[in-house]
Enzyme design. Sequence first.
Site, PDB file in Angstrom:
ATOM      1  N   LYS A  17       0.795  -1.465  -0.245  1.00 56.20           N
ATOM      2  CA  LYS A  17      -0.104  -0.119   0.102  1.00 56.20           C
ATOM      3  C   LYS A  17       0.875   1.604   0.038  1.00 56.20           C
ATOM      4  O   LYS A  17       0.504   2.500  -0.488  1.00 56.20           O
ATOM      5  CB  LYS A  17      -0.964   0.037   0.672  1.00 56.20           C
ATOM      6  CG  LYS A  17      -0.467   0.298   2.438  1.00 56.20           C
ATOM      7  CD  LYS A  17      -1.100  -0.058   3.519  1.00 56.20           C
ATOM      8  CE  LYS A  17      -0.848   0.095   5.126  1.00 56.20           C
ATOM      9  NZ  LYS A  17      -2.016   0.835   5.709  1.00 56.20           N
ATOM     10  N   ASP A  18       2.675   1.124   0.247  1.00 55.75           N
ATOM     11  CA  ASP A  18       2.822   2.608   0.185  1.00 55.75           C
ATOM     12  C   ASP A  18       3.470   2.447  -1.174  1.00 55.75           C
ATOM     13  O   ASP A  18       4.489   3.833  -1.362  1.00 55.75           O
ATOM     14  CB  ASP A  18       4.862   2.370   1.528  1.00 55.75           C
ATOM     15  CG  ASP A  18       3.667   2.238   2.903  1.00 55.75           C
ATOM     16  OD1 ASP A  18       3.015   2.495   3.248  1.00 55.75           O
ATOM     17  OD2 ASP A  18       4.430   1.220   3.607  1.00 55.75           O
ATOM     18  N   CYS A  40      -4.254  14.715  -5.863  1.00 56.56           N
ATOM     19  CA  CYS A  40      -4.258  14.914  -5.102  1.00 56.56           C
ATOM     20  C   CYS A  40      -4.115  13.338  -3.736  1.00 56.56           C
ATOM     21  O   CYS A  40      -4.139  12.178  -4.178  1.00 56.56           O
ATOM     22  CB  CYS A  40      -5.621  15.763  -4.444  1.00 56.56           C
ATOM     23  SG  CYS A  40      -6.839  14.952  -5.439  1.00 56.56           S
ATOM     24  N   ARG A  75      -8.279   8.016   5.063  1.00 59.48           N
ATOM     25  CA  ARG A  75      -9.435   7.080   4.228  1.00 59.48           C
ATOM     26  C   ARG A  75     -10.017   6.460   5.550  1.00 59.48           C
ATOM     27  O   ARG A  75     -11.371   6.406   5.247  1.00 59.48           O
ATOM     28  CB  ARG A  75      -9.221   6.044   3.656  1.00 59.48           C
ATOM     29  CG  ARG A  75      -9.360   4.856   3.866  1.00 59.48           C
ATOM     30  CD  ARG A  75      -8.824   3.713   3.443  1.00 59.48           C
ATOM     31  NE  ARG A  75      -7.920   3.292   3.935  1.00 59.48           N
ATOM     32  CZ  ARG A  75      -7.835   2.101   5.140  1.00 59.48           C
ATOM     33  NH1 ARG A  75      -9.092   1.948   5.151  1.00 59.48           N
ATOM     34  NH2 ARG A  75      -6.606   2.249   5.425  1.00 59.48           N
ATOM     35  N   ARG A  76      -9.609   6.036   6.724  1.00 61.75           N
ATOM     36  CA  ARG A  76     -10.151   5.536   7.866  1.00 61.75           C
ATOM     37  C   ARG A  76     -11.677   6.835   8.306  1.00 61.75           C
ATOM     38  O   ARG A  76     -12.279   6.381   9.231  1.00 61.75           O
ATOM     39  CB  ARG A  76      -9.212   4.893   9.089  1.00 61.75           C
ATOM     40  CG  ARG A  76      -8.000   3.990   8.168  1.00 61.75           C
ATOM     41  CD  ARG A  76      -7.262   3.332   9.356  1.00 61.75           C
ATOM     42  NE  ARG A  76      -6.914   2.299   9.030  1.00 61.75           N
ATOM     43  CZ  ARG A  76      -5.090   2.213   9.308  1.00 61.75           C
ATOM     44  NH1 ARG A  76      -4.697   3.141   9.242  1.00 61.75           N
ATOM     45  NH2 ARG A  76      -4.325   0.709   8.661  1.00 61.75           N
ATOM     46  N   ARG A 134       1.101   9.743  14.508  1.00 61.48           N
ATOM     47  CA  ARG A 134       1.612   8.494  13.704  1.00 61.48           C
ATOM     48  C   ARG A 134       2.841   7.555  14.868  1.00 61.48           C
ATOM     49  O   ARG A 134       2.254   7.919  15.876  1.00 61.48           O
ATOM     50  CB  ARG A 134       2.283   9.859  13.364  1.00 61.48           C
ATOM     51  CG  ARG A 134       1.875  10.752  11.645  1.00 61.48           C
ATOM     52  CD  ARG A 134       2.918  10.857  10.454  1.00 61.48           C
ATOM     53  NE  ARG A 134       4.147   9.674  10.526  1.00 61.48           N
ATOM     54  CZ  ARG A 134       4.802  10.161   9.822  1.00 61.48           C
ATOM     55  NH1 ARG A 134       6.002  10.995   9.110  1.00 61.48           N
ATOM     56  NH2 ARG A 134       5.606   8.944   9.792  1.00 61.48           N
ATOM     57  N   ARG A 164       1.685   3.767  19.289  1.00 56.89           N
ATOM     58  CA  ARG A 164       0.006   4.044  18.790  1.00 56.89           C
ATOM     59  C   ARG A 164      -1.296   3.562  19.789  1.00 56.89           C
ATOM     60  O   ARG A 164      -1.232   3.963  20.200  1.00 56.89           O
ATOM     61  CB  ARG A 164      -0.461   3.583  17.416  1.00 56.89           C
ATOM     62  CG  ARG A 164      -0.193   4.324  16.528  1.00 56.89           C
ATOM     63  CD  ARG A 164      -0.345   4.148  15.364  1.00 56.89           C
ATOM     64  NE  ARG A 164       0.080   4.820  13.382  1.00 56.89           N
ATOM     65  CZ  ARG A 164       0.644   4.605  12.906  1.00 56.89           C
ATOM     66  NH1 ARG A 164      -0.861   4.335  11.868  1.00 56.89           N
ATOM     67  NH2 ARG A 164       1.650   5.698  11.655  1.00 56.89           N
TER      68      ARG A 164
END
Length: 325
Positions: free
Chosen positions: A84-85, A247, A132-133, A154, A160
């Site tokens: 996903k990166d 974007c 997105r989340r 972050r 986290r």
Amino acid sequence: MTDSTMRALRLGTRRSKLAMAQSGQVADAVRELTGRPVELVEITTYGDTSREHLAQIGGTGVFVSALRDALLSGEIDFAVHSLKDLPTAQPDTLTLAAVPLREDPRDALIARDGLTFEQLPDGARVGTGSPRRMAQLNAWAASLGRRIEAVPIRGNIDTRLGFVETGELDGVVLAAAGLSRLGRIGEATQLLSPDMVLPAPGQGALAVECAASNTDLAAQLAGLDDPFTRAAVTAERSLLAALEAGCSAPVGALADLQVDEQAVTEMRLRGVVGTTDGSALVQLSTTGHVPASPDDFTTPQHMGRELAAEMLAKGAAGLMGERAL
């Protein structure tokens, strides 16, 4: 045996505990596959050192470019990324040699007192660095007649989870795959259904990359490839590429493989785009055939582009445009 076949393969990895864990798993698989020793080479990326939120520093690619530079300079032989990166455009100088079998693609909630999302109190503070989340969690809370305060965070997984342990946040949302690879999936209080929160395109999958000129190594690494995972993430990333209007939009996508009497016959692709406050979401899905050959990626790519076109027709561009800085 020649020196070149005995020399240790150098695997480039980010330094984080999660990156080291997933690279270590790939290293073990490559040792077994090739019979050659593999050594990990730790590389610091801009995304690791920057204190800014991911959306501000460019999101996609900030964890990847330093590893790719090391590949092209010959400092390392191959690299492992979280898929996903990876930017959706693949440079000609590099080859995506393998996409191994995917981990659980879902997001996971880790909340205080063992709470699920539905049990969180009104106004609960939920940490995530992902637009997105935020978009989907805010929409979900609204559907329950409640609201949450999405708090940008972050840091590594320990950092986290620490926000919940100290009571600073009521919960945090992370990728289930990362927790699994660190042996900590048991700390999740809920695995979030893709019906409520679609993951990031490629979430849970790894990308094994090497220089395009290193055809012998690419051929060996191809032994790690899982064709169904590759087909699914190809569809998801094709959707993302077709939606990306310059974007960093909150886009979720997931391709599910439909199994009929032990045979994989169809693939369903779901996509979502929304405003980060969750007030407007465009959510659509499509179904197509799974490629008959592992080398045929026209079907998943076509599915992604088609679904993106439908989403854009439903107003997705306007929702993403609100995020253009």
